[in-house]
Scaffold this motif. Structure first.
Motif, PDB file in Angstrom:
ATOM      1  N   ASP A   3      -5.938 -68.547-112.597  1.00  0.00           N
ATOM      2  CA  ASP A   3      -4.661 -68.090-112.042  1.00  0.00           C
ATOM      3  C   ASP A   3      -4.327 -68.831-110.968  1.00  0.00           C
ATOM      4  OD1 ASP A   3      -5.046 -65.558-113.692  1.00  0.00           O
ATOM      5  OD2 ASP A   3      -6.333 -64.506-111.944  1.00  0.00           O
ATOM      6  N   VAL A   4      -2.966 -69.019-110.764  1.00  0.00           N
ATOM      7  CA  VAL A   4      -2.340 -69.592-109.958  1.00  0.00           C
ATOM      8  C   VAL A   4      -1.676 -68.920-109.089  1.00  0.00           C
ATOM      9  CG1 VAL A   4      -0.483 -71.292-109.494  1.00  0.00           C
ATOM     10  CG2 VAL A   4      -1.612 -71.360-111.834  1.00  0.00           C
ATOM     11  N   PRO A   5      -2.120 -69.137-107.634  1.00  0.00           N
ATOM     12  CA  PRO A   5      -1.667 -68.175-106.637  1.00  0.00           C
ATOM     13  C   PRO A   5      -0.039 -68.159-106.478  1.00  0.00           C
ATOM     14  CG  PRO A   5      -3.296 -69.775-105.619  1.00  0.00           C
ATOM     15  CD  PRO A   5      -2.783 -70.282-107.062  1.00  0.00           C
ATOM     16  N   GLN A   6       0.535 -66.995-106.499  1.00  0.00           N
ATOM     17  CA  GLN A   6       1.898 -67.058-106.628  1.00  0.00           C
ATOM     18  C   GLN A   6       2.442 -66.790-105.237  1.00  0.00           C
ATOM     19  OE1 GLN A   6       3.627 -67.131-109.721  1.00  0.00           O
ATOM     20  NE2 GLN A   6       1.702 -67.823-110.288  1.00  0.00           N
ATOM     21  N   PRO A   7       3.967 -67.021-105.150  1.00  0.00           N
ATOM     22  CA  PRO A   7       4.604 -66.637-103.890  1.00  0.00           C
ATOM     23  C   PRO A   7       4.647 -65.239-103.723  1.00  0.00           C
ATOM     24  CG  PRO A   7       5.808 -68.263-105.222  1.00  0.00           C
ATOM     25  CD  PRO A   7       4.764 -67.666-105.811  1.00  0.00           C
ATOM     26  N   GLY A   8       4.794 -64.682-102.646  1.00  0.00           N
ATOM     27  CA  GLY A   8       4.947 -63.255-102.480  1.00  0.00           C
ATOM     28  C   GLY A   8       4.931 -63.039-100.980  1.00  0.00           C
ATOM     29  N   ARG A  11       2.357 -64.145 -98.620  1.00  0.00           N
ATOM     30  CA  ARG A  11       1.919 -65.521 -98.385  1.00  0.00           C
ATOM     31  C   ARG A  11       3.084 -66.210 -97.899  1.00  0.00           C
ATOM     32  NH1 ARG A  11      -1.620 -68.427-102.611  1.00  0.00           N
ATOM     33  NH2 ARG A  11      -0.850 -70.133-101.684  1.00  0.00           N
ATOM     34  N   LEU A  12       4.181 -65.399 -97.414  1.00  0.00           N
ATOM     35  CA  LEU A  12       5.231 -65.606 -96.852  1.00  0.00           C
ATOM     36  C   LEU A  12       4.969 -66.595 -95.488  1.00  0.00           C
ATOM     37  CD1 LEU A  12       8.373 -65.457 -96.754  1.00  0.00           C
ATOM     38  CD2 LEU A  12       8.154 -63.362 -95.269  1.00  0.00           C
ATOM     39  N   HIS A 157       5.766 -75.244-108.059  1.00  0.00           N
ATOM     40  CA  HIS A 157       4.458 -75.595-108.310  1.00  0.00           C
ATOM     41  C   HIS A 157       3.662 -75.215-106.886  1.00  0.00           C
ATOM     42  CE1 HIS A 157       4.442 -76.764-112.352  1.00  0.00           C
ATOM     43  NE2 HIS A 157       5.544 -77.652-111.968  1.00  0.00           N
ATOM     44  N   GLN A 158       4.329 -74.795-105.866  1.00  0.00           N
ATOM     45  CA  GLN A 158       3.599 -74.327-104.640  1.00  0.00           C
ATOM     46  C   GLN A 158       4.496 -73.568-103.937  1.00  0.00           C
ATOM     47  OE1 GLN A 158       5.001 -75.578-101.374  1.00  0.00           O
ATOM     48  NE2 GLN A 158       6.747 -75.913-102.337  1.00  0.00           N
TER      49      GLN A 158
END
Length: 181
Positions: A3-8, A11-12, A157-158
């Motif tokens: 799993d790739v950590p997703q923006p949200g 994670r702001l 990608h980040q």
């Protein structure tokens, strides 16, 4: 598949919480470094971090503080060449940021610019990444269409925001829209 950590929202990044990181290259328009320095000052940061990624070298080891051990792709390359590039960049950045009121730190990285800048941004806990746009003229534009821009790769990608500083403008009547045949 991992799993790739997703923006949200969880994670702001608070823009005031971490430093500004800018990607720089030799002989680049000083607008990128100066924009990053002004943004750093506006966010209450006293230091702007500038990362140069030498694509003629590869990363041997990424260290937790953001530094890297690197080596030349070409085994016959002069081992001191990268020191000259770094010195030239330091002079260029020093001239561009003289009198800005913000101190700066240059990070010499290696490999793929998007991956290297992402690693450094994580290590610094940077609040955002600043990069310059590419020229829209000739072969550079063709290369960007084929490979994609660093800004585009970073944005996909980040999770940090990416600020793209325009360094060249095209008249609207001369621009081809990507949605037109």
């Amino acid at each position: 598949m991992a799993d790739v950590p997703q923006p949200g929202l969880d994670r702001l990044v608070d823009f005031r919480s971490g430093p500004v990181l800018a990607g720089v290259v030799p002989d680049q328009n000083p607008l990128i470094a100066v924009t990053a320095a002004h943004l750093s000052a506006a966010l209450g940061q006293s230091v702007v971090h500038l990362g140069y990624v030498d694509t003629s070298r590869y990363t041997v080891e990424e260290l937790p503080d953001g530094t890297v051990h690197h080596a030349a792709l070409d085994p016959d390359a002069d081992a001191g060449d990268w020191h000259e590039v770094r010195s030239g960049l330091e002079i260029q950045i020093g001239e561009a940021l003289a009198g800005s009121g913000v101190s700066w730190k240059l990070w010499y990285l290696a490999g793929r610019p998007d991956r290297s800048l992402t690693h450094l941004a994580r290590a610094l806990d940077a609040s955002l990444i600043v990069v310059g746009s590419r020229s829209q003229i000739g072969m550079r534009r063709i290369r960007e269409l084929a490979e994609g821009s660093i800004a585009n790769h970073l944005a996909h990608h980040q999770h940090r925001p990416v600020l793209t500083v325009p360094v060249e403008a095209i008249d609207w009547k001369d621009a081809r829209a990507p949605w037109r045949p």
